[in-house]
Design an enzyme around this catalytic site. Sequence first.
Site, PDB file in Angstrom:
ATOM      1  N   SER A   5       0.810  -1.456   0.047  1.00 45.60           N
ATOM      2  CA  SER A   5      -0.091  -0.024  -0.125  1.00 45.60           C
ATOM      3  C   SER A   5       0.912   1.581   0.079  1.00 45.60           C
ATOM      4  O   SER A   5       1.626   1.444  -0.755  1.00 45.60           O
ATOM      5  CB  SER A   5      -0.821   0.092   1.328  1.00 45.60           C
ATOM      6  OG  SER A   5      -1.952   0.912   0.927  1.00 45.60           O
ATOM      7  N   ASP A  31      -9.156  -4.286  -5.905  1.00 44.66           N
ATOM      8  CA  ASP A  31      -8.903  -3.379  -4.930  1.00 44.66           C
ATOM      9  C   ASP A  31      -9.780  -2.314  -5.192  1.00 44.66           C
ATOM     10  O   ASP A  31      -9.439  -1.299  -5.802  1.00 44.66           O
ATOM     11  CB  ASP A  31      -7.572  -3.181  -5.162  1.00 44.66           C
ATOM     12  CG  ASP A  31      -6.974  -2.338  -3.714  1.00 44.66           C
ATOM     13  OD1 ASP A  31      -7.537  -1.732  -3.230  1.00 44.66           O
ATOM     14  OD2 ASP A  31      -5.470  -2.434  -3.571  1.00 44.66           O
ATOM     15  N   HIS A  67      -7.774  -5.192  -1.394  1.00 45.91           N
ATOM     16  CA  HIS A  67      -6.746  -4.458  -1.068  1.00 45.91           C
ATOM     17  C   HIS A  67      -5.831  -5.539  -0.204  1.00 45.91           C
ATOM     18  O   HIS A  67      -4.673  -5.267   0.054  1.00 45.91           O
ATOM     19  CB  HIS A  67      -6.904  -3.112  -0.518  1.00 45.91           C
ATOM     20  CG  HIS A  67      -5.697  -2.248  -0.052  1.00 45.91           C
ATOM     21  ND1 HIS A  67      -4.874  -1.988  -1.064  1.00 45.91           N
ATOM     22  CD2 HIS A  67      -5.211  -1.897   1.166  1.00 45.91           C
ATOM     23  CE1 HIS A  67      -3.814  -1.286  -0.794  1.00 45.91           C
ATOM     24  NE2 HIS A  67      -4.258  -1.069   0.605  1.00 45.91           N
TER      25      HIS A  67
END
Length: 729
Positions: free
Chosen positions: A599, A674, A706
């Site tokens: 991320s 995601d 995600h």
Amino acid sequence: MSLYFMKLRSIVAIFGFLITALVTGQDKQITLQEIWNGQFRTEGMQALHSMANGNQYSVLNFDRQSGASTIDIYDYKTLKKVKTLVSSEDIPEIQRFLNYSFSKDESKVILTTDNIPVFRRSTLGHYYIYDIASKKLTKVSEDLIQEPTLSPDGTKVAYGFENNLYVKDLNSGNVEQVTTDGEKNKIIYGITDWVYEEEFSFVRAFDWNAESNQIAFIRFDETDVPEFSMDVYGSDLYQTQHVFKYPKAGEANSKVSLHLYDLNSKKVEELKVDKAYHDFYIPRLKWTNDADVLSVQYTNRHQNELDLWMINTKTKTSKVVLAEKDEAYIDVTFNLTFLEDNSFIWTSERDGYNHIYHYSKEGKLIQQVTKGNWEVTNYYGFNEKANTIYYQSTENGSINRDVYSIKLNGKNKKRLTEKEGTNSASFSADFTYFINTYSSATTPQEYTLHNSKSGKLVKQIKDNKALSKQLESYVLSEKEFGTIAVNGNDLNMWTMKPANFDPNKEYPLFMFQYSGPGSQQVANRWNSANDYWHQLLAQQGYIVVCIDGRGTGFKGAEFKKVTQKELGKYEVEDQIEAARILGQRDYIDASRIGIWGWSYGGFMSSNALLKGNDVFKMAIAVAPVTSWRFYDTIYTERYMTTPQENPSGYDENSPINHVDKLKGNYLLIHGSSDDNVHVQNTMLMVEALVQANKQFEWMIYPDKNHGIYGGNTRLHLYTKMTNYIKENL
């Protein structure tokens, strides 16, 4: 971003880490299969709730053999089970329930029987209300609904369904539809839109007043918010599409407005404040103890001005009682607490560190309760009888957490926890006791009961000694904590060396980080499955290091907010320089340094490989942001303002604009579904790399979000990353 590092609701909570002392006979090697099949999971206490009498607490228990769920009541003093309050075995309509919540008077309890995830925090589900005295069971709705919430008097339940707000009378069974024009991807009542849920961390955008006769709620008009679509491949002949409203940086947000439903008159009206706001957010609403006074927080789009309003719903008057401003941004919290006289507790970074303040109901500062060059990290509550506040802080070092008590006037501060590491408390309703959850890098979670006045241990509740015993047979490395001087700052760092470390040998270095604003990875706590993976890499001859650079949290506002308007500049500089410094150590091979992250951490590892191409040999980026232009308004603009205002800040530090610098080995990984960091980030990064004629590796996990999990997905992902490290570092 709430780009929280792999906080996944559907994965088994595999916490764990290491035992420092090496014991004779420790020769087992950690395997990827063990990490991801739950071999090292810790035992915990689920859905702990302190009962209003202050003498008891409830816990959700599951019987794995029968499949039954129970809400069991325990006595604080003896820790013995007093009774089973609710058991699914006694309720023919329910096979099991997954969660529960009480009405304010604890006469009723909402049972969650199933739920379907919507986004990170939101779910659709079927819910029942169980009357404890009569044992009567009421299904809230035959439909899949959201956020059912009992009125304080326990006679009604409000909930969201298909973007509208409903109220059910539990005595008559009558259901009132409060709003009627809710529509998917257009109008929402009482439930937050995607970006509020993700970035302001709440789903239920409605609240009951103290007398159960008014409900305040937020209306979201997302008509003008651009839509994002994701292909869902599934197993059918044709894919489907998931289409939802997602405001990217600089684009239109939902238009929000505040409304009130009066249950007596059955009327809905808009509540307005005495100030003209443009392009604003309403991140919190909460009734005071006065049934006619509602508190509401408004913040501007830049989130550097926050106003706390008090709205009198009877007189229709409003007043700003607190207005905060900051050169960078103001964090929104859940800490606002109203005392019996409606004075209130507030937390703020106004003096450079997060501290507790006491204000009168008119907004006059009565007392700054805590002070010092350390952060209050959690506010637990106020004991009116003892005139005492309870909180958690970093007073004992930014990597540690302790529980403290202090008088409302800021005097008689007392540390209530003793063990160095991470302590967090759950207090009894009358603040007589607290259950402390403790862990450190060498000790898995321990649950103990303490006296709230003295902090004295009353009883041991639960520990994870069985896991500690199990780990004694494994080859494990110590997690060494320290600091490293980088770019004028002493940065927190942990290091994991091979168990058979020889200072006369050279080892490859593999760096892990997250680095997002206000985050922390270097912490003295029993960590997640990633630590086992890092242990596995250490077993195989890698030195693993984690460094929290500038922009991370719990070292004061100045350290945290230095990255303002330039995400990816100073944080990346710190990782590159730290790698250079570490590479000068005799036992580290400076030609074999790698970095990885997920991320925000993937954004960072990509930048580090490109901008530090003379330092890093390889990088792995999982679900990375590759340009902040692709991410959402609330998170991105909080730190960057808009792309229209700050184009250079967006472009100069986005890895997608530096692909020409690629020299090392690069592995790019993303889930195609995601909804948070869209796979668009990876696709456009791939296209830029291709057009720059740069070779790299990449992996797309179909229909994964995600978190990239489900079935064998995590095992496959970490196997791929492990093999890539072996081949390229």
